[in-house]
Scaffold this motif. Structure first.
Motif, PDB file in Angstrom:
ATOM      1  N   LYS A   1       0.810  -1.218   0.000  1.00 42.00           N
ATOM      2  CA  LYS A   1       0.000   0.000   0.000  1.00 42.00           C
ATOM      3  C   LYS A   1       0.844   1.269   0.000  1.00 42.00           C
ATOM      4  O   LYS A   1       0.336   2.343  -0.287  1.00 42.00           O
ATOM      5  CB  LYS A   1      -0.934   0.000   1.204  1.00 42.00           C
ATOM      6  N   ILE A   2       2.119   1.137   0.333  1.00 43.85           N
ATOM      7  CA  ILE A   2       2.985   2.310   0.408  1.00 43.85           C
ATOM      8  C   ILE A   2       3.459   2.661  -0.998  1.00 43.85           C
ATOM      9  O   ILE A   2       4.091   1.857  -1.677  1.00 43.85           O
ATOM     10  CB  ILE A   2       4.190   2.050   1.335  1.00 43.85           C
ATOM     11  N   GLN A   3       3.141   3.874  -1.418  1.00 48.47           N
ATOM     12  CA  GLN A   3       3.519   4.343  -2.750  1.00 48.47           C
ATOM     13  C   GLN A   3       4.925   4.926  -2.715  1.00 48.47           C
ATOM     14  O   GLN A   3       5.326   5.538  -1.737  1.00 48.47           O
ATOM     15  CB  GLN A   3       2.536   5.419  -3.225  1.00 48.47           C
ATOM     16  N   GLY A   4       5.678   4.732  -3.778  1.00 49.70           N
ATOM     17  CA  GLY A   4       6.962   5.391  -3.937  1.00 49.70           C
ATOM     18  C   GLY A   4       8.127   4.770  -3.182  1.00 49.70           C
ATOM     19  O   GLY A   4       9.103   5.468  -2.905  1.00 49.70           O
ATOM     20  N   LEU A   5       8.047   3.490  -2.853  1.00 46.54           N
ATOM     21  CA  LEU A   5       9.191   2.852  -2.222  1.00 46.54           C
ATOM     22  C   LEU A   5      10.330   2.748  -3.236  1.00 46.54           C
ATOM     23  O   LEU A   5      10.085   2.520  -4.424  1.00 46.54           O
ATOM     24  CB  LEU A   5       8.832   1.446  -1.733  1.00 46.54           C
ATOM     25  N   PRO A   6      11.569   2.912  -2.790  1.00 45.02           N
ATOM     26  CA  PRO A   6      12.691   2.784  -3.730  1.00 45.02           C
ATOM     27  C   PRO A   6      12.718   1.396  -4.369  1.00 45.02           C
ATOM     28  O   PRO A   6      12.352   0.402  -3.738  1.00 45.02           O
ATOM     29  CB  PRO A   6      13.931   2.985  -2.847  1.00 45.02           C
ATOM     30  N   LYS A   7      13.176   1.343  -5.606  1.00 44.72           N
ATOM     31  CA  LYS A   7      13.233   0.074  -6.344  1.00 44.72           C
ATOM     32  C   LYS A   7      14.109  -0.944  -5.616  1.00 44.72           C
ATOM     33  O   LYS A   7      13.800  -2.128  -5.601  1.00 44.72           O
ATOM     34  CB  LYS A   7      13.744   0.318  -7.755  1.00 44.72           C
ATOM     35  N   GLU A   8      15.183  -0.482  -4.980  1.00 44.60           N
ATOM     36  CA  GLU A   8      16.063  -1.385  -4.238  1.00 44.60           C
ATOM     37  C   GLU A   8      15.312  -2.071  -3.106  1.00 44.60           C
ATOM     38  O   GLU A   8      15.531  -3.241  -2.815  1.00 44.60           O
ATOM     39  CB  GLU A   8      17.273  -0.644  -3.647  1.00 44.60           C
ATOM     40  N   PHE A   9      14.425  -1.328  -2.440  1.00 40.57           N
ATOM     41  CA  PHE A   9      13.638  -1.904  -1.359  1.00 40.57           C
ATOM     42  C   PHE A   9      12.713  -2.981  -1.898  1.00 40.57           C
ATOM     43  O   PHE A   9      12.581  -4.046  -1.309  1.00 40.57           O
ATOM     44  CB  PHE A   9      12.825  -0.817  -0.643  1.00 40.57           C
ATOM     45  N   GLU A  10      12.088  -2.666  -3.032  1.00 36.32           N
ATOM     46  CA  GLU A  10      11.189  -3.637  -3.664  1.00 36.32           C
ATOM     47  C   GLU A  10      11.928  -4.935  -3.949  1.00 36.32           C
ATOM     48  O   GLU A  10      11.473  -6.006  -3.587  1.00 36.32           O
ATOM     49  CB  GLU A  10      10.644  -3.080  -4.994  1.00 36.32           C
ATOM     50  N   GLU A  11      13.077  -4.810  -4.618  1.00 37.65           N
ATOM     51  CA  GLU A  11      13.822  -5.990  -5.038  1.00 37.65           C
ATOM     52  C   GLU A  11      14.417  -6.743  -3.860  1.00 37.65           C
ATOM     53  O   GLU A  11      14.397  -7.963  -3.815  1.00 37.65           O
ATOM     54  CB  GLU A  11      14.936  -5.589  -6.013  1.00 37.65           C
ATOM     55  N   MET A  12      14.943  -6.010  -2.907  1.00 36.89           N
ATOM     56  CA  MET A  12      15.687  -6.642  -1.835  1.00 36.89           C
ATOM     57  C   MET A  12      14.789  -7.177  -0.730  1.00 36.89           C
ATOM     58  O   MET A  12      14.923  -8.325  -0.313  1.00 36.89           O
ATOM     59  CB  MET A  12      16.674  -5.630  -1.254  1.00 36.89           C
ATOM     60  N   HIS A  13      13.883  -6.366  -0.254  1.00 41.31           N
ATOM     61  CA  HIS A  13      13.116  -6.733   0.933  1.00 41.31           C
ATOM     62  C   HIS A  13      11.776  -7.390   0.625  1.00 41.31           C
ATOM     63  O   HIS A  13      11.472  -8.443   1.169  1.00 41.31           O
ATOM     64  CB  HIS A  13      12.918  -5.502   1.827  1.00 41.31           C
ATOM     65  N   LYS A  14      10.981  -6.765  -0.222  1.00 42.39           N
ATOM     66  CA  LYS A  14       9.649  -7.325  -0.482  1.00 42.39           C
ATOM     67  C   LYS A  14       9.736  -8.692  -1.143  1.00 42.39           C
ATOM     68  O   LYS A  14       8.959  -9.591  -0.812  1.00 42.39           O
ATOM     69  CB  LYS A  14       8.815  -6.351  -1.319  1.00 42.39           C
ATOM     70  N   ASP A  15      10.669  -8.867  -2.058  1.00 45.26           N
ATOM     71  CA  ASP A  15      10.812 -10.171  -2.710  1.00 45.26           C
ATOM     72  C   ASP A  15      11.213 -11.248  -1.706  1.00 45.26           C
ATOM     73  O   ASP A  15      10.732 -12.375  -1.762  1.00 45.26           O
ATOM     74  CB  ASP A  15      11.819 -10.097  -3.857  1.00 45.26           C
ATOM     75  N   ARG A  16      12.092 -10.908  -0.775  1.00 44.68           N
ATOM     76  CA  ARG A  16      12.490 -11.874   0.262  1.00 44.68           C
ATOM     77  C   ARG A  16      11.307 -12.237   1.152  1.00 44.68           C
ATOM     78  O   ARG A  16      11.133 -13.395   1.517  1.00 44.68           O
ATOM     79  CB  ARG A  16      13.627 -11.309   1.104  1.00 44.68           C
ATOM     80  N   LEU A  17      10.527 -11.227   1.518  1.00 48.54           N
ATOM     81  CA  LEU A  17       9.360 -11.495   2.364  1.00 48.54           C
ATOM     82  C   LEU A  17       8.349 -12.375   1.640  1.00 48.54           C
ATOM     83  O   LEU A  17       7.741 -13.270   2.234  1.00 48.54           O
ATOM     84  CB  LEU A  17       8.718 -10.185   2.819  1.00 48.54           C
ATOM     85  N   LYS A  18       8.176 -12.133   0.339  1.00 49.35           N
ATOM     86  CA  LYS A  18       7.258 -12.971  -0.443  1.00 49.35           C
ATOM     87  C   LYS A  18       7.754 -14.413  -0.482  1.00 49.35           C
ATOM     88  O   LYS A  18       6.957 -15.352  -0.396  1.00 49.35           O
ATOM     89  CB  LYS A  18       7.111 -12.436  -1.870  1.00 49.35           C
ATOM     90  N   LYS A  19       9.059 -14.612  -0.598  1.00 45.68           N
ATOM     91  CA  LYS A  19       9.618 -15.972  -0.586  1.00 45.68           C
ATOM     92  C   LYS A  19       9.360 -16.651   0.753  1.00 45.68           C
ATOM     93  O   LYS A  19       9.047 -17.841   0.797  1.00 45.68           O
ATOM     94  CB  LYS A  19      11.109 -15.937  -0.904  1.00 45.68           C
ATOM     95  N   TRP A  20       9.471 -15.891   1.844  1.00 44.08           N
ATOM     96  CA  TRP A  20       9.164 -16.457   3.155  1.00 44.08           C
ATOM     97  C   TRP A  20       7.685 -16.842   3.239  1.00 44.08           C
ATOM     98  O   TRP A  20       7.335 -17.881   3.800  1.00 44.08           O
ATOM     99  CB  TRP A  20       9.510 -15.467   4.278  1.00 44.08           C
ATOM    100  N   LEU A  21       6.824 -15.999   2.686  1.00 46.38           N
ATOM    101  CA  LEU A  21       5.392 -16.286   2.707  1.00 46.38           C
ATOM    102  C   LEU A  21       5.092 -17.560   1.926  1.00 46.38           C
ATOM    103  O   LEU A  21       4.320 -18.414   2.381  1.00 46.38           O
ATOM    104  CB  LEU A  21       4.618 -15.098   2.122  1.00 46.38           C
ATOM    105  N   ILE A  22       5.723 -17.735   0.790  1.00 47.11           N
ATOM    106  CA  ILE A  22       5.529 -18.945  -0.011  1.00 47.11           C
ATOM    107  C   ILE A  22       6.080 -20.161   0.726  1.00 47.11           C
ATOM    108  O   ILE A  22       5.468 -21.225   0.733  1.00 47.11           O
ATOM    109  CB  ILE A  22       6.164 -18.769  -1.404  1.00 47.11           C
ATOM    110  N   THR A  23       7.233 -20.000   1.377  1.00 48.31           N
ATOM    111  CA  THR A  23       7.807 -21.094   2.168  1.00 48.31           C
ATOM    112  C   THR A  23       6.839 -21.517   3.270  1.00 48.31           C
ATOM    113  O   THR A  23       6.595 -22.711   3.479  1.00 48.31           O
ATOM    114  CB  THR A  23       9.157 -20.660   2.790  1.00 48.31           C
ATOM    115  N   MET A  24       6.270 -20.553   3.959  1.00 50.75           N
ATOM    116  CA  MET A  24       5.329 -20.865   5.043  1.00 50.75           C
ATOM    117  C   MET A  24       4.054 -21.502   4.507  1.00 50.75           C
ATOM    118  O   MET A  24       3.468 -22.361   5.153  1.00 50.75           O
ATOM    119  CB  MET A  24       5.001 -19.612   5.849  1.00 50.75           C
TER     120      MET A  24
END
Length: 185
Positions: A139-162
């Motif tokens: 929901k947060i608009q304007g997050l840096p692309k690095e944050f998207e790639e580094m953090h959100k993708d990792r969190l999504k992988k954890w969600l899929i693992t769980m």
């Protein structure tokens, strides 16, 4: 000429569970196709798709657990199979679709970290919190692309693992430490 088929109690329950699972798969397939075809308006999408898909995912996990071990789920429902078995979260969470009119819940980040620190590492305890965190970040608009790639993708992988774990399964100490480290970065 009608022929009556006699089933044992176990066979009848297995057949009933299979029918429930079949209906969940078909419903999810139809919901995914409606989402892909943009057959629901933006107002409907914000709550309806995510809510219904999340409920179907939970129902699928429950129905799957009621089937006898080794039962093969092999139907021609590719969208449902991907959503229910492979990914395990609604497309709005997976692809960072912001929901309109939703109020943020920043506490999910702190709550998730606190749960891990308190050794509350069962999948059914962490999965909803991690899902909430990802939805909040989407929901947060304007997050840096690095944050998207580094953090959100990792969190999504954890969600899929769980998602691939049973509700009673917990993260190992090593997994807990790694998730906590990634959340703290």
């Amino acid at each position: 000429m009608d022929t009556a088929i006699k089933l044992s109690q176990r066979e009848a329950e297995s057949l009933d569970s299979s029918a429930d699972l079949f209906s969940i798969l078909l419903t999810t397939e139809a919901l995914e196709k409606a989402y892909i075809r943009d057959a629901v308006s933006a107002a409907e999408l914000s709550g309806s798709y995510t809510t219904h898909c999340t409920r179907l995912i939970a129902q699928f996990k429950t129905a799957r657990d009621l089937l006898p071990p080794g039962t093969n789920i092999d139907l021609s429902c590719p969208a449902a199979t991907k959503r229910l078995i492979e990914i395990g979260v609604p497309a709005t969470v997976e692809h960072a679709v912001a929901e309109t009119g939703a109020h943020g819940r920043a506490h999910c980040f702190i709550t998730l970290m606190d749960c891990i620190k308190l050794n509350m590492t069962a999948m059914d305890q962490l999965h909803p919190l991690l899902s909430d965190l990802i939805q909040f970040l989407n929901k947060i608009q304007g997050l840096p692309k690095e944050f998207e790639e580094m953090h959100k993708d990792r969190l999504k992988k954890w969600l899929i693992t769980m998602h691939k774990m049973k509700a009673s399964d917990g993260l190992t100490e090593e997994q807990s430490r790694q998730l906590l480290f990634e959340l703290d970065r």
